[in-house]
Design an enzyme around this catalytic site. Structure first.
Site, mmCIF file in Angstrom:
data_model
loop_
_atom_site.group_PDB
_atom_site.id
_atom_site.type_symbol
_atom_site.label_atom_id
_atom_site.label_comp_id
_atom_site.label_asym_id
_atom_site.label_seq_id
_atom_site.Cartn_x
_atom_site.Cartn_y
_atom_site.Cartn_z
ATOM 1 N N LYS A 156 -3.015 5.626 26.145
ATOM 2 C CA LYS A 156 -2.663 6.543 27.150
ATOM 3 C C LYS A 156 -2.691 5.514 28.501
ATOM 4 C CE LYS A 156 -5.290 10.340 27.205
ATOM 5 N NZ LYS A 156 -4.709 11.253 27.048
ATOM 6 N N ARG A 213 -11.146 10.738 30.245
ATOM 7 C CA ARG A 213 -10.112 10.772 28.200
ATOM 8 C C ARG A 213 -10.414 9.631 27.970
ATOM 9 N NH1 ARG A 213 -6.315 14.749 30.040
ATOM 10 N NH2 ARG A 213 -6.688 15.016 32.444
ATOM 11 N N GLY A 242 -9.613 13.567 16.722
ATOM 12 C CA GLY A 242 -10.987 14.061 16.095
ATOM 13 C C GLY A 242 -12.086 13.082 17.019
ATOM 14 N N MET A 301 -13.399 12.700 20.894
ATOM 15 C CA MET A 301 -13.373 13.163 22.480
ATOM 16 C C MET A 301 -11.847 12.673 23.228
ATOM 17 S SD MET A 301 -15.699 12.984 25.525
ATOM 18 C CE MET A 301 -13.967 12.519 26.056
ATOM 19 N N ARG A 352 3.818 8.690 25.765
ATOM 20 C CA ARG A 352 3.993 7.813 24.581
ATOM 21 C C ARG A 352 4.887 8.425 23.845
ATOM 22 N NH1 ARG A 352 -1.604 11.541 22.406
ATOM 23 N NH2 ARG A 352 -0.167 13.349 22.317
ATOM 24 N N HIS A 361 -2.658 21.891 18.472
ATOM 25 C CA HIS A 361 -2.656 20.818 17.192
ATOM 26 C C HIS A 361 -1.771 21.371 15.666
ATOM 27 C CE1 HIS A 361 -5.975 19.217 13.989
ATOM 28 N NE2 HIS A 361 -5.931 18.338 15.021
ATOM 29 N N ARG A 395 15.704 -2.746 -21.399
ATOM 30 C CA ARG A 395 14.360 -3.803 -21.819
ATOM 31 C C ARG A 395 14.336 -3.439 -23.113
ATOM 32 N NH1 ARG A 395 9.223 -2.377 -19.428
ATOM 33 N NH2 ARG A 395 9.101 -0.509 -20.171
ATOM 34 N N SER A 425 12.546 -10.286 -14.310
ATOM 35 C CA SER A 425 11.564 -8.707 -13.561
ATOM 36 C C SER A 425 10.312 -9.230 -13.105
ATOM 37 C CB SER A 425 12.402 -8.410 -13.978
ATOM 38 O OG SER A 425 12.309 -6.613 -13.851
ATOM 39 N N GLY A 432 7.112 -7.578 -13.789
ATOM 40 C CA GLY A 432 6.399 -6.238 -13.760
ATOM 41 C C GLY A 432 4.700 -5.649 -13.683
ATOM 42 N N THR A 433 4.921 -5.967 -12.109
ATOM 43 C CA THR A 433 4.247 -5.565 -11.787
ATOM 44 C C THR A 433 2.621 -4.885 -11.736
ATOM 45 O OG1 THR A 433 5.533 -4.731 -9.470
ATOM 46 C CG2 THR A 433 4.809 -7.214 -9.362
ATOM 47 N N ASN A 434 3.173 -3.530 -12.910
ATOM 48 C CA ASN A 434 2.564 -2.769 -13.233
ATOM 49 C C ASN A 434 1.417 -3.613 -13.865
ATOM 50 O OD1 ASN A 434 4.349 -0.601 -11.479
ATOM 51 N ND2 ASN A 434 5.046 -0.267 -13.680
ATOM 52 N N ASP A 435 1.746 -3.852 -15.073
ATOM 53 C CA ASP A 435 1.284 -4.893 -16.132
ATOM 54 C C ASP A 435 0.566 -6.077 -15.789
ATOM 55 O OD1 ASP A 435 0.653 -3.669 -18.738
ATOM 56 O OD2 ASP A 435 3.000 -3.819 -18.744
ATOM 57 N N CYS A 480 10.264 -4.993 -10.954
ATOM 58 C CA CYS A 480 11.132 -3.426 -11.065
ATOM 59 C C CYS A 480 9.606 -2.805 -11.321
ATOM 60 C CB CYS A 480 11.284 -3.615 -12.709
ATOM 61 S SG CYS A 480 10.615 -4.759 -14.387
ATOM 62 N N TYR A 497 16.276 -8.979 -5.182
ATOM 63 C CA TYR A 497 16.421 -7.151 -5.545
ATOM 64 C C TYR A 497 15.184 -6.718 -5.646
ATOM 65 C CZ TYR A 497 16.420 -7.348 -10.466
ATOM 66 O OH TYR A 497 15.940 -7.880 -12.061
HETATM 67 C C1 PEP Z 1 5.515 -3.357 -15.867
HETATM 68 O O1 PEP Z 1 4.257 -3.627 -15.985
HETATM 69 O O2 PEP Z 1 5.571 -3.617 -14.263
HETATM 70 C C2 PEP Z 1 6.789 -2.463 -16.394
HETATM 71 C C3 PEP Z 1 7.872 -2.359 -15.358
HETATM 72 O O3 PEP Z 1 6.849 -2.189 -17.241
HETATM 73 P P1 PEP Z 1 6.142 -1.016 -17.603
HETATM 74 O O4 PEP Z 1 5.441 -0.326 -16.470
HETATM 75 O O5 PEP Z 1 6.905 0.141 -18.124
HETATM 76 O O6 PEP Z 1 4.863 -1.448 -18.306
HETATM 77 MG MG MG Z 2 4.820 -3.535 -18.369
#
Ligand code: PEP
Ligand code: MG
Length: 886
Positions: free
Chosen positions: A26, A96, A105, A107, A352, A468, A630, A777, A779-782, A844, A864
């Protein structure tokens, strides 16, 4: 000496628009508008550094602050020509808050500061309007008491309501000066009773009280929650803006209003706003009186019979409309402005960048490129990738029957159904229990944010398009119908009353935030079509980004959806997902439970043609785009039969006694299946499984190349590799099958064999694994699971406590932990490339659809990202923004 205070006014300013960190949004924009020569009442901004110093010093101000405030106050006095605290002709100011980002949230505002029992008489004389002076004084007492002395609004509301009732008044405007005087006596009494001291009369004490209330509100619970929800660090602090008052409540030639320089719902390039005649600041947003439209067009669109500002104040409207163009040209973005008209003279109180729906963001970005205001790169940078989700919001099925029970304003688009709840806490509680709810309030306030977040939709009976509820819902992407005046919320009895109907909490309603309709019961919805602006912006994004965007998909349906969203291939086809179909699960179970190779091969022979058909269909749909398949990955127990009946089906199919299967299932049970017999370990122990899958892939590829004339270049991916030798053995197997199929089919095919990097060991040994792997690739989950040693299936139970305790900022399964897991990704990419310069790199894991993680992928130089079909547009835009930022 540190400069704590920044003045503005009279066509000049100490600050600028790009000083938001120091002056708050502001303050910085008031300075900018003042320098632009726009009519801004003079004032000053106490910087955010004072807020930080205040908290660092046990809530004490820097010693030289008071002196700087005095000087700045003098400057205002000089410009306006009246003195603060002067009995005969007092300068009044507003105070203000103003953080870097807009922060409901905290004053917000105290107006008319400087009034007391004496100066109010001066104001009455000088303005020649006693009623106005006393009305201003009572407003001041009410606001100041509420936000500074913490004597709640309702005390004052009650006094006023009683006074009106006793005197047969309906509107505030019916009260005379004498009425206000009588009300003020009672106001002051309630302050003394509740606060324990009389209402402060010394203007200086009032000023510092308000300043401290602003700084104090930075740490209140509501502000803290809001910061948390919006990732705003506490260290930013807020600024305080003190500004000479101008009055929109001094008669019929006065008004106050809020506006957007373009329509914030649709993005249409049309001035869009609301105003109230003879009213002061917060009356418009508070939703107490129904505001009037700014333009004739707006009035007609809203079927309003109240005259527009364009009609009632044509001269001032013209000036305001010119200001709108000046601001847009200068800021090169849609603005959200506040203004006041005092005796037919326009004053700008705020500008703004305006909050907008995603549809509006697209429209505005595309229009502004066409208008030559911004470049395509800027347009691409302006749309929040995650917000594209809003465009995928369901709309009501037009064929469905609707029982419309009420109408309000179309405040935020999308349709939602859910159970009626009347409080934010209840909304949150029910949502946590998995219930869809519609939060129904007379009006919402910053206290309701958590409930608005939890609800599927928001319905209010009061308030306009800038109330609001409307503003916050649009920002959050929640459907909202506001100001549905024919509904009444009876909180006490938990009922919603519509004419002669009475709905109870828990009853199901549907709201359509695009039309303003409120309907009884649940109404089916359909997914929207993508608009022309969407594809225009996406084309620009595609021409800018350097990373490809693929999808994680294995069903023909998902593949088609992903293609329609612009996917450029499949980054992960999880073959095991294809095993659950009713027609094949028995064969899969037979394969798992047989205790010798011959038994497994017998079952695999049944599965092979089905897998081949699946792959052939996917190759056909993907029409030559890369497809990464896979091989079998998950722990086998996921496929085991659940009950006796299922077990019997398998026994029948395999022709073995059920007891044998029970014994085998018991033997296969693992304590820690996620770290157990899964991924490439299955391929090592039962090569015939991978052999069947490889055969299905290559036979399908050969078939599609022959019959469809398409080039198919499958990418075969081996999961959960930790050691080079694992990959070496399995790659040899895949190569052998590929050769056999090519010879048998008489075709030549190109293909790649690569691996997932989803174990820390794989990341560290990426250098030698790349000798075998033609692509990685991530596999960032595992990889997240194994790097943290944190179960991806169970972490949700306690990660909340980690976030609350500030141990982690975000769930690492949603947004990549760039420091830890990210370092492993960087190491693997670097070592992989060192061995094989042209190694293809992608991601992935779920992070492939998360904008922050996508920025990280760009930094690491991945080729990718791959994500679920509905996130493909988000990933395309985020990848373009990542390329721009790089
Ligand atoms: C992973 O592990 O990131 C993955 C893509 O494989 P999944 O989720 O099937 O274990
Ligand atoms: Mg996996």
């Amino acid at each position: 000496m540190t400069k704590w205070v920044y003045s503005f006014g009279n066509g000049k300013a100490d600050g600028k628009a790009d000083m938001k960190e120091l002056l708050g949004g502001k303050g910085a924009n008031l300075a900018e508008m003042s320098s632009l020569g726009l009519p801004v009442p003079p004032g000053f901004t106490i910087s955010t550094e004072v807020c930080t110093a205040y908290y660092d010093n046990d809530r004490n101000y820097p010693s030289d602050l008071a002196g700087q405030v005095d000087v700045a106050l003098k400057e205002i006095e000089n410009i306006v020509g009246v003195k603060f605290g002067d009995n005969a002709n007092p300068l009044l100011v507003s105070v203000r808050s103003g953080a870097r980002a807009s922060m409901p949230g905290m004053m917000d505002t105290v107006l008319n500061l400087g009034l007391n029992d004496i100066t109010v008489e001066g104001l009455a004389k000088i303005s020649g309007d006693e009623r106005f002076a006393y009305d201003s004084y009572r407003r001041f007492i009410q606001m100041y008491s509420d936000v500074v002395l913490e004597v709640g609004h309702h005390f004052f509301e009650d006094i006023l309501e009683f006074h009106k009732e006793d005197n047969g008044f309906y509107l505030d405007t019916e009260l005379t000066a004498e009425d206000w005087k009588a009300v003020i006596v009672q106001y002051k009494k309630v302050v003394e009773d509740e606060y324990g001291k009389p209402f402060p009369q010394d203007p200086n004490e009032q000023l510092w009280g308000a300043v401290s209330a602003v700084f104090g509100s930075w740490m209140n619970a509501r502000a803290t929650t809001y910061r948390k929800l919006n990732d705003i660090p506490a260290a930013w602090g807020t600024a305080v803006n003190v500004q000479a008052m101008v009055f929109g409540n001094m008669g019929e030639d006065c008004s106050t209003g809020v506006a957007f320089t373009r329509n914030p719902s649709t993005g249409e390039n049309a001035f869009y706003g609301e105003y109230l005649i003879n009213a002061q600041g917060e009356d418009v947003v508070a939703g107490i009186r129904t505001p009037q439209n700014l333009t004739i067009k707006g009035r007609e669109e809203h079927n309003s019979d109240l005259p527009s500002m364009e009609e009632t104040m044509p001269e001032v409207f013209k000036q305001l409309d010119e200001t709108r163009h000046i601001l847009e040209k200068h800021y090169r973005d849609m603005q959200d402005i506040e203004f006041t008209v005092q005796s037919n003279k326009l004053f700008m109180l705020q500008t703004r960048s305006g909050k907008r729906t995603t549809a509006a963001a697209l429209q505005i970005a595309v229009d502004m490129v066409e208008e030559g205001l911004i470049t395509t790169e800027e347009a691409v940078s302006r749309v929040e990738p995650a917000a594209l989700d809003q465009l995928l919001h369901p709309t009501l099925d037009p064929k469905a029957e609707r029982n419309v029970i009420g109408h309000g304003l179309p405040a935020s688009p999308g349709a939602a159904s859910g159970q009626i709840v009347f409080s934010a806490d209840e909304a949150e509680k029910m949502a946590q229990a998995g219930k869809a709810v519609i939060l129904c309030r007379t009006e919402t306030s910053p206290e309701d944010i958590h409930g608005m977040h939890a609800a599927k939709g928001i319905l209010t009976s009061r308030g306009g398009m800038t109330s609001h509820a409307a503003v916050v819902a649009r920002g959050m992407g929640r459907p909202c119908v506001s100001g549905a005046g024919d509904l009444r919320m009876d909180y006490k009895n938990g009922t919603l009353i519509v004419r002669d109907q009475e709905l109870k909490s828990g009853d199901i309603i549907t709201i359509d935030g695009s039309t303003g309709e409120v309907m009884l019961g649940e109404i089916p919805t359909i997914q929207p079509e993508m608009s022309g602006n969407f594809s225009t912006l996406m084309k620009w994004a595609d021409s800018i980004r350097t990373m490809k965007v693929r999808t994680n998909a294995e069903t023909p349906n998902d593949c088609r959806t992903a293609l329609s969203f612009g996917a450029e291939g499949i980054g992960l086809c999880r073959t095991e997902h294809m095993f659950f179909d009713a027609d094949r699960i028995v064969a899969v179970r037979e394969m798992i439970l047989s205790d010798d190779e011959a038994g497994r091969r017998k079952a695999l022979d049944k599965i092979l043609p089905m897998q081949r058909d699946d792959f052939a269909e996917i190759f056909k749909i993907m029409a030559g785009l890369p497809v990464t398949i896979r091989l079998l990955d998950p722990p086998l127990h996921e496929f085991l039969p659940h009950g006796e009946a299922e077990m019997q089906d398998v026994a029948d199919a395999a022709g073995v006694p059920i007891e044998k299967l029970h014994a085998r299932a018991a033997k296969m049970s693992e304590t820690n299946p996620m770290l157990g017999h899964r991924g490439c370990r299955l391929g090592i122990s039962y090569p015939e499984i991978y052999e069947m899958q490889a055969r299905a892939i290559f036979e399908a590829a050969a078939q599609v190349s022959k019959t469809e004339g398409q080039t198919v270049e499958p990418e075969v991916m081996i999961p959960l590799v930790g050691m080079k030798k694992e990959l070496e053995i399995l790659k040899e197997l895949v190569d052998r099958v590929a050769k056999e199929v090519m010879e048998a089919e008489g075709v030549e095919m190109k293909y790649l064999v690569g691996t997932m990097i989803e174990l820390p060991r794989a990341a560290l040994r990426a250098g030698d694994i790349a000798e075998e792997a033609e692509f990685f690739s991530f596999g960032t989950n595992d990889l997240t699971q194994t790097t943290f040693g944190l179960s991806r299936d169970d972490a949700g139970n306690f990660l909340g406590a980690y976030e609350r305790n500030g141990i982690i900022e975000q769930d690492p399964f949603i947004s990549l932990d760039q420091e830890g897991v990210g370092e492993l990704v960087e190491i693997a990419a670097e070592r992989g490339r060192k061995t094989r310069g042209d190694i293809k790199l992608g991601i992935c894991g779920e992070h492939g659809g998360d904008p922050a993680s996508i920025h990280f992928c760009q930094k690491v130089g991945l080729d990718y990202v791959s994500c679920s079909p509905f996130r493909v547009p988000i990933a395309r835009l985020a990848a373009a923004q990542a390329a721009i930022r790089k």
